[in-house]
Design a protein around this motif. Structure first.
Motif, short mmCIF file in Angstrom:
data_model
loop_
_atom_site.label_atom_id
_atom_site.label_comp_id
_atom_site.label_asym_id
_atom_site.label_seq_id
_atom_site.Cartn_x
_atom_site.Cartn_y
_atom_site.Cartn_z
N VAL A 157 6.90 -2.42 9.09
CA VAL A 157 8.19 -3.05 8.79
C VAL A 157 8.17 -3.68 7.40
O VAL A 157 9.12 -3.54 6.62
CB VAL A 157 8.53 -4.11 9.86
N VAL A 158 7.08 -4.37 7.07
CA VAL A 158 6.99 -5.02 5.76
C VAL A 158 6.94 -3.97 4.65
O VAL A 158 7.62 -4.11 3.62
CB VAL A 158 5.75 -5.93 5.70
N ARG A 159 6.17 -2.92 4.86
CA ARG A 159 6.09 -1.88 3.83
C ARG A 159 7.43 -1.17 3.66
O ARG A 159 7.85 -0.88 2.53
CB ARG A 159 4.97 -0.89 4.18
N GLU A 160 8.10 -0.86 4.77
CA GLU A 160 9.38 -0.15 4.68
C GLU A 160 10.48 -1.02 4.08
O GLU A 160 11.31 -0.54 3.30
CB GLU A 160 9.79 0.31 6.08
N THR A 213 1.05 -7.35 3.06
CA THR A 213 0.26 -7.03 4.25
C THR A 213 -1.22 -7.22 3.94
O THR A 213 -1.65 -7.13 2.79
CB THR A 213 0.49 -5.58 4.73
N ALA A 214 -1.99 -7.48 4.99
CA ALA A 214 -3.43 -7.61 4.87
C ALA A 214 -4.05 -7.24 6.21
O ALA A 214 -3.38 -7.30 7.25
CB ALA A 214 -3.83 -9.03 4.47
N HIS A 215 -5.32 -6.87 6.18
CA HIS A 215 -6.02 -6.61 7.43
C HIS A 215 -6.22 -7.93 8.16
O HIS A 215 -6.57 -8.94 7.54
CB HIS A 215 -7.36 -5.93 7.17
N PRO A 216 -6.04 -7.97 9.47
CA PRO A 216 -6.10 -9.25 10.20
C PRO A 216 -7.46 -9.94 10.16
O PRO A 216 -7.53 -11.16 10.39
CB PRO A 216 -5.71 -8.86 11.63
N GLU A 217 -8.52 -9.21 9.88
CA GLU A 217 -9.85 -9.82 9.84
C GLU A 217 -10.40 -9.95 8.43
O GLU A 217 -11.56 -10.34 8.24
CB GLU A 217 -10.81 -8.99 10.72
#
Length: 414
Positions: free
Chosen positions: A343-346, A352-356
């Motif tokens: 959703v953020v990219r579109e 965005t980032a990887h959660p870990e």
């Protein structure tokens, strides 16, 4: 049409529990007669809302909508057994004392989670001949196992098979099965739900609460106008991966940056202790704020945080705070994989980032600080436009209305 909503969660319960009420009012505004079957309000604390006393059933009229409430075991703590008792008590009580209120409906919208709503749904379908639209808001039985209800072994295998068969029975009895994210649609298709029965209907926000606003809580919270605020508002649990956020905040050295965490939950004490231990002085906990302050709280942040720790369901999970942030016109930082990151990219509404990935989250925060508040607000406006096209109440009501009309016309045709 005379339509119904079957949902354990309903007004005046806040957050995601308020979303069925948004649908009910939207359908009523389009001229439909609406009957709701729900429980006594007790989310998220497990304590009955002010003005209510538990009884076998209660009929009331809210916003020109008839509401039948039925008794349940009020509880929302971390105990899996008590949580199941909460779910099962509503399903049983709605079947025994609530289904009669649905008599004469043309079609019924069913909030699929928890799946104990199957009992009153099946009673309405097979006893009263009311067709239903099942809306899959949480994917079962996956939700049970992701939440740690069962810990493996033969019993877990049998439970998974039994719950899977239960869900298939709900899909088979429904006229249509709506799903809230592309990933959930693919899972349902893989599980045998016919393609012509599946319909993408993403959830909406409560637009009376979540909308762009000039008013904020900066002065009340002691936050200067030039500070860049990352806001997390919601449950403080393990699933949100907030310990990683606090670690990341400790690495951000921009003096303008502050992270505001609003809410409560089972992980709150540990998160507060973590912030003190690692010296994350730019993290502030403000507790749970009343619903009437949510619009101002959202306007306080320049960037909203949506986090999901990695687990089996995270690629297909769409947290309701995503739509809330977009509706409020705020940029988003998503530390998650799958549909919510898509959703953020579109939309182009944030980062965005990887959660870990602590360093990756910290880098995204630093990048947001470098952009500054005016540019972050521009990203928020882009997100608001995307919300209007994709998630708005008007779009959601239109989609649900069409599925209810389809179900009613097929019933009348027969």
């Amino acid at each position: 049409m005379r339509v119904g909503l079957l949902t354990q969660w309903y007004d005046p319960e806040p957050g995601p529990a308020a979303l069925p009420g948004v649908l009910a009012r939207g359908l009523r505004a389009r001229g439909h007669e609406v009957q709701v079957l729900t429980g006594f309000p007790n989310y998220p604390t497990g304590v009955l809302a002010d003005g209510y006393t538990m009884s076998r059933r209660l009929d009331e009229r809210l916003d020109d909508i008839d509401v039948r409430r039925v008794a349940l075991y009020a509880n929302h703590d971390a105990s899996a057994v008590r949580r199941f008792a909460n779910y099962a008590s509503f399903g049983a009580s709605a079947t025994a004392f609530g289904v009669g209120a649905l008599r004469g409906l043309d079609a019924l919208w069913v909030n699929y989670s928890p799946i104990t709503v199957a009992w009153p749904m099946w009673a309405a379908r097979f006893r009263l001949r009311i067709p239903s639209v099942v809306h899959v808001l949480d994917l079962w039985p996956d939700t049970v196992f992701a939440g740690g209800f069962a810990s493996g072994g033969r019993l877990s295998t049998l439970l998974e098979k039994g719950l899977g068969a239960w869900c298939r029975g709900m899909y088979a009895a429904a006229s249509s099965v709506a799903y809230i994210s592309p990933g959930v649609g693919r899972v349902l298709q893989d599980r045998g739900v016919p393609q012509d029965k599946l319909h993408y209907v993403p959830m909406w926000a409560d637009e009376q609460v979540f909308h762009p606003s000039d008013g904020n809580l900066r002065a009340e919270l002691g936050i200067a106008e030039d500070q860049v605020v990352l806001l997390y508002a919601g449950a403080l649990g393990e699933a949100q991966g907030l310990s990683t956020l606090i670690d990341a905040c400790a690495k951000v050295d921009d003096p303008r940056f502050v992270c505001v965490i609003a809410g409560s939950g089972v992980a709150e004490s540990a998160l507060r202790a973590q912030a003190v231990t690692i010296g994350a002085d730019n993290v502030r906990f403000v507790g749970r704020l009343p619903q009437e302050q949510m619009t101002q709280l959202m306007a306080t942040g320049d960037l909203n945080y949506v986090g999901l720790r990695t687990h089996a369901l995270s690629p297909v999970t769409m947290p309701s705070k995503t739509q809330a942030a977009l509706a409020a016109g705020r940029a988003i930082l998503v530390a998650a994989e799958g549909d919510v990151a898509g959703v953020v990219r579109e939309s182009g509404a944030g980062f965005t980032a990887h959660p870990e990935d602590v360093a990756g989250i910290a880098d995204a925060i630093s990048a947001a600080c470098r952009l500054g508040r005016p540019e972050l607000h521009r990203l928020g406006a882009i997100g608001r436009d995307y919300y209007e096209r994709t998630f708005s109440v008007d779009q959601g009501v239109t989609r649900i209305e069409a599925l209810l009309q389809r179900a009613a016309s097929r019933r009348n045709g027969r």
